[in-house]
Write a protein that holds these residues in place. Structure first.
Motif, PDB file in Angstrom:
ATOM      1  N   ASP A 184     -16.479  48.330  25.645  1.00  0.00           N
ATOM      2  CA  ASP A 184     -16.916  46.963  25.925  1.00  0.00           C
ATOM      3  C   ASP A 184     -16.193  46.330  27.107  1.00  0.00           C
ATOM      4  O   ASP A 184     -16.817  45.725  27.982  1.00  0.00           O
ATOM      5  N   TYR A 188     -17.474  44.033  30.581  1.00  0.00           N
ATOM      6  CA  TYR A 188     -17.248  42.588  30.712  1.00  0.00           C
ATOM      7  C   TYR A 188     -15.992  42.248  31.521  1.00  0.00           C
ATOM      8  O   TYR A 188     -15.509  41.117  31.464  1.00  0.00           O
ATOM      9  N   ASN A 191     -14.570  38.731  33.000  1.00  0.00           N
ATOM     10  CA  ASN A 191     -15.565  37.755  32.550  1.00  0.00           C
ATOM     11  C   ASN A 191     -14.899  36.780  31.591  1.00  0.00           C
ATOM     12  O   ASN A 191     -14.613  37.097  30.438  1.00  0.00           O
ATOM     13  N   SER A 194     -16.540  35.671  27.843  1.00  0.00           N
ATOM     14  CA  SER A 194     -16.721  36.551  26.696  1.00  0.00           C
ATOM     15  C   SER A 194     -15.385  37.113  26.237  1.00  0.00           C
ATOM     16  O   SER A 194     -14.569  37.553  27.053  1.00  0.00           O
ATOM     17  N   SER A 197     -14.213  40.680  27.203  1.00  0.00           N
ATOM     18  CA  SER A 197     -13.495  41.001  28.433  1.00  0.00           C
ATOM     19  C   SER A 197     -12.023  41.270  28.163  1.00  0.00           C
ATOM     20  O   SER A 197     -11.303  41.754  29.045  1.00  0.00           O
ATOM     21  N   LYS A 306     -24.516  43.081  22.046  1.00  0.00           N
ATOM     22  CA  LYS A 306     -23.901  42.911  23.349  1.00  0.00           C
ATOM     23  C   LYS A 306     -24.965  42.403  24.351  1.00  0.00           C
ATOM     24  O   LYS A 306     -26.138  42.334  24.036  1.00  0.00           O
ATOM     25  N   PRO A 309     -23.676  41.331  31.524  1.00  0.00           N
ATOM     26  CA  PRO A 309     -23.178  40.138  32.209  1.00  0.00           C
ATOM     27  C   PRO A 309     -23.895  39.894  33.518  1.00  0.00           C
ATOM     28  O   PRO A 309     -24.536  40.764  34.068  1.00  0.00           O
TER      29      PRO A 309
END
Length: 309
Positions: A184, A188, A191, A194, A197, A306, A309
């Motif tokens: 993940d 991200y 970012n 979120s 990140s 999810k 982005p």
């Protein structure tokens, strides 16, 4: 069954592993039947740990059952893990504990050697020099062929690799459609909007790929840590809709598609499944017949909650 060659480790190993944590629930004959069924399905890799069952009961059950299967010892890989001392409320990677644990595992499993030994969850007081001595002694005695770890992050791997002479060939980590923290943060990165990140493991998956450490994914069907299976969970309708659609397309179950999603990753991840039901195991193994497309893999990832982005 898809097979992989683990760099510096077991060759021609099944990409699906039978995890034996729940084996104490079976009697010896049923355990033998399960092991034989797994082998007939193409599984040649069996995962244990000293903490599975009271006083290592999972290993004892396997050790009693395996001779009844007619399978040759040299045709399978048997792996165990050490370091979790539940009765003492600690994790312990001392030389004495590692060697004693291996001797206990071999006695319970009725084996002369383990194919792989993994250090099970980080000991916060670990001394790499002691671990190196233990591994050298176990290798020299022929009691362990290959070594690895479980749930260990990058910098601890760096320290271990500085002192240990043998290659670390495996790292067991939680990974699934629901628990996808291994990948993940990369998506991200940088970012602020979120929490995905947040770097939770310092790029452990990429580190393992860089250093030829094969990842073994545990709890591939679990929601959360141990909150049940996410397949057919009414709280995850979109994920199950896509699992069902792809299952119909490939002629397999939702469960098989969820496992195929892990196997599709180019890191050549092994997947540990813990079912003690032979029908369910047969169903899961259908995953190795599925080659998800790039787009299908992303559809499942996004359906699990999810977003791009």
């Amino acid at each position: 069954m898809k097979r992989i060659n683990i760099v510096n480790g077991p060759q021609n190993a099944s990409q699906i592993i039978l995890g034996c944590m729940r084996m104490p629930a079976l009697n010896t004959d049923d355990a033998a039947s399960l092991i034989h069924t797994a082998y007939e399905l193409g599984i040649n890799f069996f995962d244990h740990a000293t903490c599975y069952g009271r006083d290592g009961e999972a290993e004892t059950r396997f050790g009693d059952a395996f001779p009844k299967t007619g399978i040759r010892r040299e045709d399978v890989y048997i792996q165990s893990k050490c370091g979790i001392l539940s009765e003492k409320g600690e994790f312990n990677w001392s030389k004495e504990t590692i060697i004693e644990s291996v001797n206990d595992s071999l006695r319970r499993l009725k084996l002369d050697y383990l194919d792989t030994l993994l250090l099970h969850r980080p000991d916060l007081l670990y001394e790499p020099e002691q671990i190196a001595e233990a591994f050298d002694e176990l290798e020299k005695s022929g009691k362990v062929r290959f070594f690895g770890v479980s749930n260990v992050p990058t910098m601890m791997l760096e320290v271990l690799r500085k002192y240990i002479r043998q290659p670390l060939v495996i790292n067991q980590l939680q990974f699934s459609l629901d628990q996808s923290q291994l990948i993940d943060q990369t998506l991200y990165v940088n970012n602020l909007t979120s929490e995905r990140s947040i770097d939770r493991d310092n790029g452990t998956l990429d580190y393992c790929r860089l250093h030829d450490i094969t990842v073994q994914a545990w709890s591939p069907l679990q929601k959360g840590l141990f909150q049940g299976c996410f397949v057919d969970d009414p709280e995850l309708p979109e994920l199950n809709r896509v699992l069902g659609e792809l299952g119909e397309r490939y002629g397999v179950s939702k469960t098989a598609i969820a496992i195929a999603w892990i196997l599709r990753h180019p890191a050549k991840i092994q997947t540990i499944v813990g079912t003690m039901n032979t029908n369910h195991l047969s169903d899961i193994c259908e995953a190795t017949k599925v080659d998800l497309t790039h787009n299908e893999w992303y559809r499942l990832y996004l359906a699990s909650g999810k977003y791009l982005p």
